[in-house]
Scaffold this motif. Sequence first.
Motif, PDB file in Angstrom:
ATOM      1  N   SER A 186       8.353   2.003  11.735  1.00  0.00           N
ATOM      2  CA  SER A 186       7.988   0.886  10.693  1.00  0.00           C
ATOM      3  C   SER A 186       6.588   0.535  10.787  1.00  0.00           C
ATOM      4  CB  SER A 186       8.724  -0.296  11.091  1.00  0.00           C
ATOM      5  OG  SER A 186       8.710  -1.380  10.330  1.00  0.00           O
ATOM      6  N   LYS A 187       5.840   0.286  11.979  1.00  0.00           N
ATOM      7  CA  LYS A 187       4.576   0.129  12.192  1.00  0.00           C
ATOM      8  C   LYS A 187       3.639   1.137  11.571  1.00  0.00           C
ATOM      9  CE  LYS A 187       5.280  -2.705  16.435  1.00  0.00           C
ATOM     10  NZ  LYS A 187       5.178  -2.370  18.034  1.00  0.00           N
ATOM     11  N   LEU A 188       4.059   2.490  11.813  1.00  0.00           N
ATOM     12  CA  LEU A 188       3.029   3.278  11.481  1.00  0.00           C
ATOM     13  C   LEU A 188       3.285   3.503  10.009  1.00  0.00           C
ATOM     14  CD1 LEU A 188       1.589   5.569  12.340  1.00  0.00           C
ATOM     15  CD2 LEU A 188       3.629   7.286  12.317  1.00  0.00           C
ATOM     16  N   VAL A 189       4.203   3.211   9.139  1.00  0.00           N
ATOM     17  CA  VAL A 189       4.496   3.136   7.706  1.00  0.00           C
ATOM     18  C   VAL A 189       3.342   2.013   7.120  1.00  0.00           C
ATOM     19  CG1 VAL A 189       6.054   2.474   5.755  1.00  0.00           C
ATOM     20  CG2 VAL A 189       6.867   4.096   7.415  1.00  0.00           C
ATOM     21  N   ASP A 190       3.403   0.904   7.633  1.00  0.00           N
ATOM     22  CA  ASP A 190       2.697  -0.193   7.451  1.00  0.00           C
ATOM     23  C   ASP A 190       1.095   0.062   7.595  1.00  0.00           C
ATOM     24  OD1 ASP A 190       4.209  -1.843   6.465  1.00  0.00           O
ATOM     25  OD2 ASP A 190       4.409  -3.033   8.321  1.00  0.00           O
ATOM     26  N   GLU A 191       0.980   0.836   8.861  1.00  0.00           N
ATOM     27  CA  GLU A 191      -0.564   1.411   9.090  1.00  0.00           C
ATOM     28  C   GLU A 191      -1.142   2.168   8.219  1.00  0.00           C
ATOM     29  OE1 GLU A 191      -2.843   3.618  12.836  1.00  0.00           O
ATOM     30  OE2 GLU A 191      -0.784   2.628  13.176  1.00  0.00           O
ATOM     31  N   VAL A 192      -0.407   3.247   7.414  1.00  0.00           N
ATOM     32  CA  VAL A 192      -1.094   4.042   6.623  1.00  0.00           C
ATOM     33  C   VAL A 192      -0.794   3.592   5.375  1.00  0.00           C
ATOM     34  CG1 VAL A 192      -0.213   5.966   8.296  1.00  0.00           C
ATOM     35  CG2 VAL A 192       1.226   5.493   6.446  1.00  0.00           C
ATOM     36  N   LYS A 193      -0.263   2.405   4.959  1.00  0.00           N
ATOM     37  CA  LYS A 193      -0.294   1.601   3.848  1.00  0.00           C
ATOM     38  C   LYS A 193       0.867   2.639   2.823  1.00  0.00           C
ATOM     39  CE  LYS A 193      -4.564  -0.619   4.400  1.00  0.00           C
ATOM     40  NZ  LYS A 193      -5.894  -1.046   3.603  1.00  0.00           N
ATOM     41  N   PHE A 194       1.838   3.267   3.453  1.00  0.00           N
ATOM     42  CA  PHE A 194       2.571   4.234   2.549  1.00  0.00           C
ATOM     43  C   PHE A 194       2.810   3.545   1.456  1.00  0.00           C
ATOM     44  CE2 PHE A 194       6.247   6.683   1.855  1.00  0.00           C
ATOM     45  CZ  PHE A 194       6.057   8.101   1.675  1.00  0.00           C
ATOM     46  N   ASP A 195       3.517   2.582   1.378  1.00  0.00           N
ATOM     47  CA  ASP A 195       4.281   1.834   0.273  1.00  0.00           C
ATOM     48  C   ASP A 195       3.028   1.464  -0.937  1.00  0.00           C
ATOM     49  OD1 ASP A 195       6.579   2.330   0.796  1.00  0.00           O
ATOM     50  OD2 ASP A 195       7.219   0.030   1.188  1.00  0.00           O
ATOM     51  N   GLU A 196       1.885   1.543  -0.660  1.00  0.00           N
ATOM     52  CA  GLU A 196       0.593   1.401  -1.764  1.00  0.00           C
ATOM     53  C   GLU A 196       0.528   2.699  -2.252  1.00  0.00           C
ATOM     54  OE1 GLU A 196      -2.884  -0.433  -0.229  1.00  0.00           O
ATOM     55  OE2 GLU A 196      -1.734  -1.926   0.764  1.00  0.00           O
ATOM     56  N   GLY A 197       1.013   3.957  -1.997  1.00  0.00           N
ATOM     57  CA  GLY A 197       0.845   5.049  -2.679  1.00  0.00           C
ATOM     58  C   GLY A 197      -0.559   5.877  -2.286  1.00  0.00           C
ATOM     59  N   PRO A 198      -0.587   6.903  -3.262  1.00  0.00           N
ATOM     60  CA  PRO A 198      -1.721   7.681  -2.914  1.00  0.00           C
ATOM     61  C   PRO A 198      -3.126   6.797  -2.701  1.00  0.00           C
ATOM     62  CG  PRO A 198      -0.521   8.587  -4.386  1.00  0.00           C
ATOM     63  CD  PRO A 198       0.213   7.251  -4.582  1.00  0.00           C
TER      64      PRO A 198
END
Length: 343
Positions: A329-341
């Motif tokens: 979960s922290k990694l998903v936020d760290e790479v801003k995955f939900d912001e898209g490309p």
Amino acid sequence: MNLSKSLAATLIAGTSFFGTVAVADEINVYSYRQPELLKPLTDAFEAETGIKTNVLFAKNGLVDRLSSEGQNSPADVLLTVDVGRLDAMKKADIWQAIPADVTANLPAEFVDPDGAWAALSLRARIFYVSKDRVEETAMSYEDLADPKWKGRVCTRSGQHSYTIGLVAAQIANNGVEATKTWLEDVRDNLARKPTGNDRAQVKAIYSGECDIAIGNTYYMGKMVTNDKEPEQKDWAASVRLIYPGAEQSKTHVNISGVGIAKNAPNLENAKKFIQFLLSNDAQAIYAETNFEFPVVPGVASSDLVASWGELHADTLPLASIADKRDEASKLVDEVKFDEGPQN
């Protein structure tokens, strides 16, 4: 959380309140599983044993409810559809061990080492790919990071439990740094910001918005048999399934599972219920009605599921994957995955 109306509206074969006194011919079930999916199993259990099954359904909050009820909880078992919720039950110390003889026919990776929970069925996290625009017939999760898929991948939110489970499995198999690089590359291959549920990803392929999507296997079964919303049959007809697999990382699976409540008033009936759910007959019901994979070896998948190919599931213990969910979960936020490309 005000659950009174929603819970009372979705009680199956029970009353609006459970008693806390043990009753020889009853069992009280707290369930995250949708009532229509559970009812064929509870009906069969009642027919076989004569034990009345009272089911309390909610989308959220049952672990907290069990914790707050404490010794007065009427719950005997908790059913859920994600190993993360089972792990939350364990961490909240609201469980007691499922006897080893009850789960003796299960592979070790599908049982908590301390007996806190056991798997009841499997769902695989696979690829839906366009029949018209994707030639590949074999892929791994690592392939999603290949630049050839730039602008062609769709998925739901990175913070959804299904995605967190997959990212946690990548961490468990490949380490944090490798998973971070992979997740960044997949993010940059997305056709859009992550949005919608698994069926919405198939719809996006149908409409030409993307060519490959990540989803659970059983949604294909739900779509191809959906007479109430026949447009979903068209979506499903536009894709085929690929089970991701490579030598270092086979297909990730999550589970529906069960745990026994710490203060179960009907403990013996709880054991009987779990034994029934792990019987060949109950496993066949899971396979035929829910399009899930049986967790008991030797029980066949439904003909429809079998037509999609053979599952080679990751054999990493699910408890090890559950331990990596917070990091995921922290990694998903760290790479801003939900912001898209990002490029």
